[in-house]
Design a protein around this motif. Structure first.
Motif, mmCIF file in Angstrom:
data_model
loop_
_atom_site.group_PDB
_atom_site.id
_atom_site.type_symbol
_atom_site.label_atom_id
_atom_site.label_comp_id
_atom_site.label_asym_id
_atom_site.label_seq_id
_atom_site.Cartn_x
_atom_site.Cartn_y
_atom_site.Cartn_z
ATOM 1 N N ALA A 219 -43.504 7.135 29.924
ATOM 2 C CA ALA A 219 -43.190 7.836 31.181
ATOM 3 C C ALA A 219 -42.390 6.912 32.093
ATOM 4 O O ALA A 219 -42.657 6.762 33.290
ATOM 5 C CB ALA A 219 -44.463 8.323 31.873
ATOM 6 N N ALA A 220 -41.378 6.292 31.526
ATOM 7 C CA ALA A 220 -40.718 5.152 32.160
ATOM 8 C C ALA A 220 -39.817 5.516 33.332
ATOM 9 O O ALA A 220 -39.472 4.639 34.130
ATOM 10 C CB ALA A 220 -39.915 4.385 31.114
ATOM 11 N N SER A 221 -39.429 6.776 33.463
ATOM 12 C CA SER A 221 -38.557 7.146 34.571
ATOM 13 C C SER A 221 -39.328 7.693 35.762
ATOM 14 O O SER A 221 -38.732 8.069 36.776
ATOM 15 C CB SER A 221 -37.522 8.191 34.114
ATOM 16 O OG SER A 221 -38.171 9.423 33.815
ATOM 17 N N SER A 245 -36.236 13.350 28.441
ATOM 18 C CA SER A 245 -34.955 14.059 28.431
ATOM 19 C C SER A 245 -33.821 13.057 28.327
ATOM 20 O O SER A 245 -33.993 11.863 28.638
ATOM 21 C CB SER A 245 -34.780 14.904 29.703
ATOM 22 O OG SER A 245 -34.532 14.074 30.826
ATOM 23 N N ALA A 246 -32.656 13.549 27.935
ATOM 24 C CA ALA A 246 -31.481 12.677 27.844
ATOM 25 C C ALA A 246 -31.100 12.139 29.219
ATOM 26 O O ALA A 246 -30.675 10.980 29.346
ATOM 27 C CB ALA A 246 -30.320 13.451 27.228
ATOM 28 N N LYS A 265 -39.389 13.164 22.833
ATOM 29 C CA LYS A 265 -39.420 14.545 22.338
ATOM 30 C C LYS A 265 -38.527 14.729 21.115
ATOM 31 O O LYS A 265 -38.678 15.702 20.377
ATOM 32 C CB LYS A 265 -39.014 15.513 23.444
ATOM 33 C CG LYS A 265 -40.011 15.591 24.598
ATOM 34 C CD LYS A 265 -39.563 16.575 25.663
ATOM 35 C CE LYS A 265 -40.562 16.649 26.811
ATOM 36 N NZ LYS A 265 -40.129 17.573 27.886
ATOM 37 N N GLU A 266 -37.601 13.815 20.913
ATOM 38 C CA GLU A 266 -36.691 13.890 19.768
ATOM 39 C C GLU A 266 -37.148 12.995 18.621
ATOM 40 O O GLU A 266 -36.409 12.818 17.646
ATOM 41 C CB GLU A 266 -35.277 13.503 20.211
ATOM 42 C CG GLU A 266 -34.673 14.479 21.223
ATOM 43 C CD GLU A 266 -33.276 14.061 21.660
ATOM 44 O OE1 GLU A 266 -32.875 12.916 21.334
ATOM 45 O OE2 GLU A 266 -32.601 14.873 22.314
ATOM 46 N N GLU A 267 -38.322 12.433 18.746
ATOM 47 C CA GLU A 267 -38.839 11.509 17.720
ATOM 48 C C GLU A 267 -40.051 12.130 17.036
ATOM 49 O O GLU A 267 -41.160 12.106 17.589
ATOM 50 C CB GLU A 267 -39.212 10.171 18.346
ATOM 51 C CG GLU A 267 -38.064 9.437 19.013
ATOM 52 C CD GLU A 267 -37.061 8.891 18.014
ATOM 53 O OE1 GLU A 267 -37.384 8.847 16.796
ATOM 54 O OE2 GLU A 267 -35.959 8.498 18.440
ATOM 55 N N PRO A 268 -39.889 12.687 15.835
ATOM 56 C CA PRO A 268 -41.037 13.286 15.145
ATOM 57 C C PRO A 268 -42.071 12.261 14.699
ATOM 58 O O PRO A 268 -43.234 12.586 14.499
ATOM 59 C CB PRO A 268 -40.397 13.984 13.934
ATOM 60 C CG PRO A 268 -39.094 13.268 13.721
ATOM 61 C CD PRO A 268 -38.632 12.849 15.080
ATOM 62 N N ASP A 269 -41.651 11.005 14.552
ATOM 63 C CA ASP A 269 -42.545 9.927 14.120
ATOM 64 C C ASP A 269 -42.495 8.819 15.174
ATOM 65 O O ASP A 269 -41.564 8.002 15.200
ATOM 66 C CB ASP A 269 -42.095 9.405 12.754
ATOM 67 C CG ASP A 269 -43.061 8.386 12.154
ATOM 68 O OD1 ASP A 269 -43.815 7.762 12.928
ATOM 69 O OD2 ASP A 269 -43.036 8.190 10.925
ATOM 70 N N LEU A 270 -43.481 8.794 16.048
ATOM 71 C CA LEU A 270 -43.475 7.812 17.137
ATOM 72 C C LEU A 270 -43.641 6.388 16.627
ATOM 73 O O LEU A 270 -43.057 5.447 17.185
ATOM 74 C CB LEU A 270 -44.584 8.145 18.140
ATOM 75 C CG LEU A 270 -44.383 9.426 18.946
ATOM 76 C CD1 LEU A 270 -45.619 9.726 19.790
ATOM 77 C CD2 LEU A 270 -43.147 9.310 19.846
ATOM 78 N N ASP A 271 -44.405 6.214 15.558
ATOM 79 C CA ASP A 271 -44.567 4.893 14.972
ATOM 80 C C ASP A 271 -43.219 4.359 14.500
ATOM 81 O O ASP A 271 -42.850 3.203 14.777
ATOM 82 C CB ASP A 271 -45.561 4.961 13.816
ATOM 83 C CG ASP A 271 -45.697 3.640 13.072
ATOM 84 O OD1 ASP A 271 -45.691 2.583 13.742
ATOM 85 O OD2 ASP A 271 -45.794 3.658 11.830
ATOM 86 N N GLY A 291 -52.973 9.697 24.271
ATOM 87 C CA GLY A 291 -52.838 10.566 23.104
ATOM 88 C C GLY A 291 -52.101 9.931 21.950
ATOM 89 O O GLY A 291 -52.332 8.765 21.581
ATOM 90 N N LYS A 292 -51.192 10.691 21.349
ATOM 91 C CA LYS A 292 -50.458 10.238 20.162
ATOM 92 C C LYS A 292 -49.604 9.012 20.447
ATOM 93 O O LYS A 292 -49.389 8.178 19.556
ATOM 94 C CB LYS A 292 -49.601 11.380 19.625
ATOM 95 C CG LYS A 292 -50.403 12.562 19.104
ATOM 96 C CD LYS A 292 -49.496 13.689 18.638
ATOM 97 C CE LYS A 292 -50.311 14.873 18.132
ATOM 98 N NZ LYS A 292 -49.451 16.014 17.710
ATOM 99 N N MET A 293 -49.109 8.903 21.683
ATOM 100 C CA MET A 293 -48.294 7.734 22.019
ATOM 101 C C MET A 293 -49.126 6.467 21.964
ATOM 102 O O MET A 293 -48.709 5.451 21.382
ATOM 103 C CB MET A 293 -47.675 7.894 23.408
ATOM 104 C CG MET A 293 -46.769 6.742 23.816
ATOM 105 S SD MET A 293 -45.303 6.602 22.761
ATOM 106 C CE MET A 293 -44.302 7.939 23.449
ATOM 107 N N LEU A 294 -50.310 6.491 22.527
ATOM 108 C CA LEU A 294 -51.187 5.314 22.479
ATOM 109 C C LEU A 294 -51.539 4.972 21.042
ATOM 110 O O LEU A 294 -51.543 3.786 20.662
ATOM 111 C CB LEU A 294 -52.457 5.578 23.285
ATOM 112 C CG LEU A 294 -53.539 4.497 23.226
ATOM 113 C CD1 LEU A 294 -53.008 3.149 23.700
ATOM 114 C CD2 LEU A 294 -54.756 4.916 24.046
ATOM 115 N N ASP A 295 -51.810 5.982 20.225
ATOM 116 C CA ASP A 295 -52.159 5.734 18.823
ATOM 117 C C ASP A 295 -51.029 5.024 18.086
ATOM 118 O O ASP A 295 -51.258 4.109 17.291
ATOM 119 C CB ASP A 295 -52.482 7.067 18.142
ATOM 120 C CG ASP A 295 -53.767 7.017 17.333
ATOM 121 O OD1 ASP A 295 -54.559 6.076 17.538
ATOM 122 O OD2 ASP A 295 -53.971 7.916 16.508
#
Length: 401
Positions: A219-221, A245-246, A265-271, A291-295
């Motif tokens: 959530a950097a912005s 978003s872009a 949102k454009e990254e299906p695999d966050l890892d 959530g998934k980002m922390l994982d």
């Protein structure tokens, strides 16, 4: 007895009659709620260096009846909140101060929309802050102008930051006078307010950075994230961020100075994304999402990495929290995870304000705001912020200064 009293002699001699009750004497003037108490005795007071006042500033609007729009909280929310969970009403309000209280009544100029307010929409006391009260205005951080005051620290027309209700005229709490005009007043909602202070203590005191380390900010912005990234760059870190978003990614790289940024949102695999943007691993993670980002982050932390948990906005509207599968990495990598509140570090606020104001003066920092115009736009602004529609710090402009 009113106005300013100058003492001409070295001492003021006061004799109290024996009939005065033993609890002492209160000197007051009709307009005042400020009391000066003296024990039952004859005694001498050293002459003050200059004149003093026996009453606090009141204000020219005392007794005035004003139109007062409010944003009311209707009822507790399960799942995603909606604009209809709040209601904008128009009332009238007589501007009066309570006798015996250090009241300060404000004309509200700006209100802050913050993720923690979602937690206050739940019928739960299991938090660091109580829930909103149905049928009453929301409240939170804001900027206002003093119109009436019984507090000697604040006078009419002072500009202050602090806690206030979502209405056009509100009592203020935990107020601080805004002394500097080096930045726009609205920055005290974010960059120099709770968000900026959260970024400052989270990065410098929780993450405990070392020059050359890599920090990843989710959530950097947002209100906090844009400050974290810039603090990290000024300190000498390699800074990577993600946003939704872009347009936000462009801000991260071209305005806030992030070394790398991507749209999650454009990254299906966050890892895989984190391995691509942080190929040597992550020393520090400034956690805003959960959530998934922390994982995914846990699998990419370096040995002795640090995670500063500021928030988990992806989980705030979930009835059931997303599971975390990779906590075993905290042992393998000896990762330190620490949640924190900015209020834990209140002793650092003067240092923070002095430092950050100087950085703004020196053009070392940028700040982006997303300001809704009018208190009636408050519900939409808050819901939009929770959904990630804002670009920069989400605020509400209630009135002109």
């Amino acid at each position: 007895m009113s106005g300013a009293i100058s003492l001409a002699s070295r001492y003021w001699c006061l004799s109290v009659p024996r009939c005065v009750p033993s609890r002492g004497l209160s000197l007051t003037c009709p307009e005042s709620v400020v009391h000066y108490r003296f024990p039952r005795a004859r005694f001498l007071l050293p002459r003050p260096a200059r004149s003093f006042r026996l009453f606090a500033s009141i204000g020219t609007m005392a007794g005035t009846e004003v139109t007062n729009r409010q944003v009311l909280f209707k009822n507790y929310v399960v799942g995603w909140p909606k604009e209809s969970d709040m209601e904008v009403v128009t009332t009238t309000k007589k501007l009066e101060l309570r006798e015996g209280q250090k009241d300060v009544i404000l004309k509200v100029l700006y209100l802050s929309c913050d993720p923690y307010q979602r937690g206050r929409m739940r019928d739960s006391l299991d938090s660091y802050i109580p829930p909103f009260t149905p049928g009453k205005p929301l409240d939170g951080y804001g900027v206002g102008k003093v119109v009436l005051s019984n507090d000697p620290d604040f006078k009419e027309n002072d500009i202050v930051e602090g806690l206030m209700a979502w209405e056009e005229y509100s009592l203020g709490f935990k107020l601080t006078k805004i002394e500097s005009d080096a930045v726009p007043v609205s920055y005290y909602l974010g960059a120099l307010g709770m968000a900026g202070f959260t970024a400052y203590v989270g990065f410098f005191h929780v993450c405990q950075p070392k020059k050359g380390e890599t920090i990843y900010v989710s959530a950097a912005s947002g209100a906090v994230g844009q400050m974290v990234g810039q603090f990290a760059k000024l300190f000498g870190c390699h800074v990577v961020g993600s946003a939704g978003s872009a347009q936000k990614v462009d801000l991260l790289k071209n305005k806030f100075g992030y070394d790398e940024a991507f749209n999650y949102k454009e990254e299906p695999d966050l890892d895989a994304a984190l391995k691509r943007y942080c190929p040597e691993g992550i020393d520090m993670y400034f956690e805003n999402v959960g959530g998934k980002m922390l994982d995914a982050v846990l699998m990419n932390m370096k040995v002795f990495g640090r995670i500063a948990v500021c928030g988990m906005v992806s989980q705030y509207n979930n009835v059931e929290q997303d599971p975390i599968y990779n906590l075993n990495y905290t042992v393998k990598r000896r990762i330190k995870i620490q949640g924190f509140l900015q209020s834990d570090f209140v002793h650092l606020r003067p240092e923070f304000k002095k430092t950050v104001v100087e950085w703004f003066k020196e053009k070392k920092l940028e700040y982006v705001e997303d300001m809704a115009d009018g208190i009636e736009k408050g519900p939409a602004a808050l819901i939009g912020m929770l959904a990630g529609k804002n670009v920069g710090k989400q605020g509400i402009k209630v009135a002109d200064n």
